[in-house]
Design an enzyme around this catalytic site. Structure first.
Site, PDB file in Angstrom:
ATOM      1  N   ARG A 172      18.358   2.433   4.766  1.00 60.30           N
ATOM      2  CA  ARG A 172      16.845   2.772   5.028  1.00 60.30           C
ATOM      3  C   ARG A 172      15.978   3.171   6.149  1.00 60.30           C
ATOM      4  O   ARG A 172      15.591   4.142   6.499  1.00 60.30           O
ATOM      5  CB  ARG A 172      16.632   2.167   3.560  1.00 60.30           C
ATOM      6  CG  ARG A 172      15.414   3.481   3.456  1.00 60.30           C
ATOM      7  CD  ARG A 172      14.210   2.552   1.695  1.00 60.30           C
ATOM      8  NE  ARG A 172      15.339   3.608   0.896  1.00 60.30           N
ATOM      9  CZ  ARG A 172      14.711   4.394  -0.071  1.00 60.30           C
ATOM     10  NH1 ARG A 172      13.639   4.857   0.299  1.00 60.30           N
ATOM     11  NH2 ARG A 172      15.435   4.414  -1.386  1.00 60.30           N
ATOM     12  N   GLU A 232       5.866   1.866  -2.590  1.00 57.20           N
ATOM     13  CA  GLU A 232       6.192   2.003  -1.224  1.00 57.20           C
ATOM     14  C   GLU A 232       5.887   2.506   0.091  1.00 57.20           C
ATOM     15  O   GLU A 232       5.261   2.429   0.869  1.00 57.20           O
ATOM     16  CB  GLU A 232       7.797   2.522  -1.375  1.00 57.20           C
ATOM     17  CG  GLU A 232       8.241   1.088  -1.713  1.00 57.20           C
ATOM     18  CD  GLU A 232       9.444   1.172  -2.282  1.00 57.20           C
ATOM     19  OE1 GLU A 232      10.703  -0.054  -1.232  1.00 57.20           O
ATOM     20  OE2 GLU A 232      10.504   2.536  -2.507  1.00 57.20           O
TER      21      GLU A 232
END
Length: 777
Positions: free
Chosen positions: A323, A728
């Protein structure tokens, strides 16, 4: 039935401001956490005995003094494990409950003491006599790589275009390295598990985990029993931030192991020092980049390598380092790009999930490259950012390094509106003029964007279940697979249910997450809690509503199209029936008033080997503008003002979402400025308590803090009520503080050179950067 007021609005439906369902209880101390559960008679307490070296062969372990200590009932070692001695979340079998041959980090659990009290267990755990054959150790990614230590998982490469040609043909080129520090989760409630033995193979585990199903499976593997023998319950957590996604596995396994062996309840709750030394953290990265760009600051090619300190085992390092690459572009289009990960094994605690899951580290790399270009060309970094933004479909500037099209790009509008509302240009000009006077206090300002992909990159995690019961008095019971860790997930999902049935929020009872009701849950992570569980709950609602509409139509002899749900009532043709009364009717007519809902995210797919696919359902966007002031004699600084505009789509609960943005910004700011992890040469984590690890205080918040949601936004994808994830994405808004500090430091050398601040940019690092630029080094 008498007519009701059909113009009334329901209280607490989706899109309304509504306080967190546990807020008052939490403030008053009445909210129950795992440690508040009443302990049955005979409850025992466990504590971990840990390694005192960073890397060694275990030649022998004498636990006789431990066993003989006052209050000790038993000591658990690997020999007591009837199943598999492993709690690795990825199935790589590289994370033993207790090691048998080798110690791989300082503080690694070796055994567990079970005693009549927690204090007795804690004291006894210090009495072990372990004979070590000490081996060389490597503590950081670069030294481990240079020492030839293996990677903990396979690296990933994302590539598009001709990188070599792009770099060679670019009018300007530079190379650099940025070191991005790690971060401790510092949740208010630490790790805790409380296991109660049942008959046969059964055991019930109450714990503080973001991933109940994984904890269930890990306990079953360790005990050597099927998953259906293990129940994991989570009412709420006192914070998680990713630290309780996989790290709770060990504590659940130890508590369950002790409970089943001794047939008595067992609780394990480490103190803060052991919690911090024995559990993983945010991965720190060392990122090297080779960058080509033109005279306007537009990037031509990027070649970058991401080395990460992963710790001794794989844990979640593979998807975390993946990621990081997915977000190494942030909001910027790279015509030619090659990104490579290096998830490096080290002799430190195994690092794990943390809010953003590697994405923030990738975004820091993107912003550092923008900053480098700006200083090299003498431009405002915001001008360079705008020049590199992703474009619109059809203009050739929408393809990511992983070959997904950016179809919902609103970053230009977000930045434009924030630039105007924060008065960025005038303030920047004023700051430059003030710094030119050469005072001790220097100021800086920066406006940074965020583009963040939403979905688990492990495609199978993008699913959720929910269970809804309507009782015959009209009250509603809601259970879903997500976990509440303070973010307001339960409140949001209940608002979805309230709107679906057109009833007031207070009619809905939100119950604990339990593997008994909703199986095979995904972790509450990846900002997907509301997206997944909200849709699963809505599916359950629609099933029940379909049955109720059919019953209403048949019972009154009208078409189903003549039946509708209104505020606290059902309209059937010309008749209006109060909700509870109608539910009683349906019950008496034997209408099924329960449903299990399910949802899986559409459109997503990912081919890791090829580095291509659509790993994300959509993107969330945001921007922040921060102004700082630094003292060039001490390196101390303060954040004077921050303005944020963030895109949450059509918000399910604006006041909760705004709170998430505020909290994420502060946590991100802390990661980049004050939260420093430090290991000594022996491999001991020395920043292992609040006394040695500095999270932001209330006094560290921006003196002027203005947060606004983009109220014009609506998710183009069919998410729950057209909302967007908020957990997030706003974490990376804290990068604006780092960039503003960089400008303030750069002013001492008339902005001729990029300061290349490492993170966290502590006052010491800021001071060293100032002195380095003054000296022209």
């Amino acid at each position: 039935m008498k007519d009701l007021n059909t113009t009334a609005e329901i209280k607490g439906a989706a899109h309304q401001d509504l306080k967190h369902d546990s807020a008052i209880k939490q403030v008053q101390g009445r909210a129950d956490y795992t440690d508040d559960i009443a302990e049955p008679a005979g409850t025992l307490h466990a504590y971990l005995g840990v390694s005192t070296v960073a890397h060694a062969n275990i030649r022998g372990m004498d636990l006789s003094r431990v066993r003989a200590a006052p209050g000790v009932v038993d000591v658990l070692t690997a020999d007591d494990i009837p199943g598999v001695n492993d709690v690795s979340p990825t199935g790589k079998h590289d994370e033993p409950v207790f090691p048998t041959e080798k110690v791989e980090f300082h503080g690694q659990p070796l055994f567990a003491v079970i005693a009549e009290s927690r204090d007795a267990a804690r004291r006894a755990a210090e009495l072990a006599d372990v004979d070590y054959e000490v081996l060389p150790h490597a503590l950081d990614a670069i030294s481990a790589r240079d020492a030839g230590m293996p990677m903990v998982t396979d690296p990933l490469k994302l590539e598009r275009g001709d990188v070599a040609a792009g770099l060679a043909e670019a009018p300007h080129r530079l190379q650099g390295r940025v070191t991005v520090g790690g971060q401790d989760h510092m949740y208010l409630e630490g790790h805790i598990a409380f296991a109660l033995p049942g008959e046969d193979d059964d055991v019930v585990v109450h714990c503080s985990t973001q991933h109940p199903s994984e904890a269930q499976h890990m306990v079953s593997h360790v005990l050597g029993v099927p998953s259906n023998a293990v129940v994991v319950n989570v009412r709420r957590m006192g914070g998680g931030f990713g630290g309780k996604e996989s790290q709770m596995n060990l504590f659940c396994a130890v508590a369950a192991l002790g409970a089943k062996k001794l047939n008595r309840p067992v609780k394990i709750r480490p103190d803060r020092d052991q919690d911090m030394t024995a559990t993983g953290k945010r991965h720190d990265f060392v990122i090297d980049y080779d960058l080509g760009f033109d005279g306007e600051g537009r990037i031509q090619a990027v070649d970058s390598q991401f080395a990460a300190r992963c710790g001794y085992s794989s844990d979640l390092s593979g998807p975390v380092t993946d990621r990081a690459l997915f977000h190494a572009d942030n909001a910027y289009f790279y015509p030619h790009v090659r990104l490579t990960s290096c998830p490096q094994k080290t002799n430190t605690v195994s690092n794990t999930a943390f809010r953003g899951f590697g994405g923030p580290q990738g975004v820091v790399a993107a912003e550092r490259m923008i900053e480098e270009i700006a200083y090299a060309l003498g431009k405002d970094p915001l001008e360079v950012r705008k020049a590199n933004f992703y474009g619109e479909i059809g203009d050739g500037r929408t393809l990511t390094p992983y070959h997904q099209e950016v179809e919902d790009n609103v970053i230009g509008r977000i930045v434009e509106e924030l630039e105007e509302s924060a008065d960025y240009q005038a303030r920047r000009a004023e700051i430059i003029a003030e710094n030119a006077k050469g005072g001790i206090i220097r100021r800086g300002i920066a406006l940074t964007p965020v583009k963040f992909g939403i979905s688990f990159t492990a495609t199978w995690y993008n699913q959720a279940g929910a269970l809804i019961h309507i009782y015959n008095d009209g009250s509603i019971h809601l259970n879903h697979g997500g976990t509440e860790m303070g973010q307001g997930l339960n409140t949001k999902v209940a608002q979805v249910v309230a709107e679906a049935f057109q009833v007031d929020f207070d009619r809905i009872k939100i119950t604990k997450t339990t593997t008994e009701k909703v199986p095979n849950t995904s972790a509450t992570a990846a900002s997907s809690g509301s997206d997944l569980n909200g849709m699963a709950a809505l599916d359950a609602c629609e099933q029940i509503k379909t049955r109720l509409i059919k019953f209403a139509a048949e019972s009154r002899g009208v078409a189903e199209s003549a039946v509708s749900f209104g505020p606290s009532h059902i309209r059937i043709g010309e008749e209006v029936v109060e909700f509870a009364a109608f539910i009683r009717e349906a019950y008496m007519a034997r209408v099924h008033l329960s449903a299990a809902g399910f949802y899986k995210t559409p459109k997503i797919h990912w081919d890791r080997a090829a580095g291509k696919g659509r790993p994300f359902y959509y993107y969330a966007y945001g921007a922040s503008c921060s102004e700082v002031a630094i003292d060039t004699l001490t390196g101390e600084y303060r954040v004077e003002r921050t303005d944020i505009l963030h895109d949450v789509g059509r918000s399910l609960n604006p006041v909760l979402d705004k709170g998430q943005v505020e909290g994420a910004f502060i946590q991100g700011m802390g990661w980049l400025t004050t939260e420093e992890l430090w290991w000594d040469d022996a491999g001991r984590l020395r920043t292992h308590a609040p006394s040695t690890y500095k999270i932001p205080l209330a006094s560290d918040r921006p003196r002027s803090f203005n947060v606004k949601l983009a109220d014009w936004s609506e998710n183009r994808e069919m998410t729950i009520k057209r909302s967007k994830a908020v957990g997030e994405p706003p974490f990376m808004l804290g990068i604006s503080v780092l960039e503003a500090l960089s400008m303030a430091v750069a002013s001492v050398a008339d902005y001729r050179e990029c300061p290349r601040l490492e993170t966290p940019a502590t006052p010491e690092r800021v001071l060293m950067a100032v002195e380095r630029l003054k000296a022209g080094v």
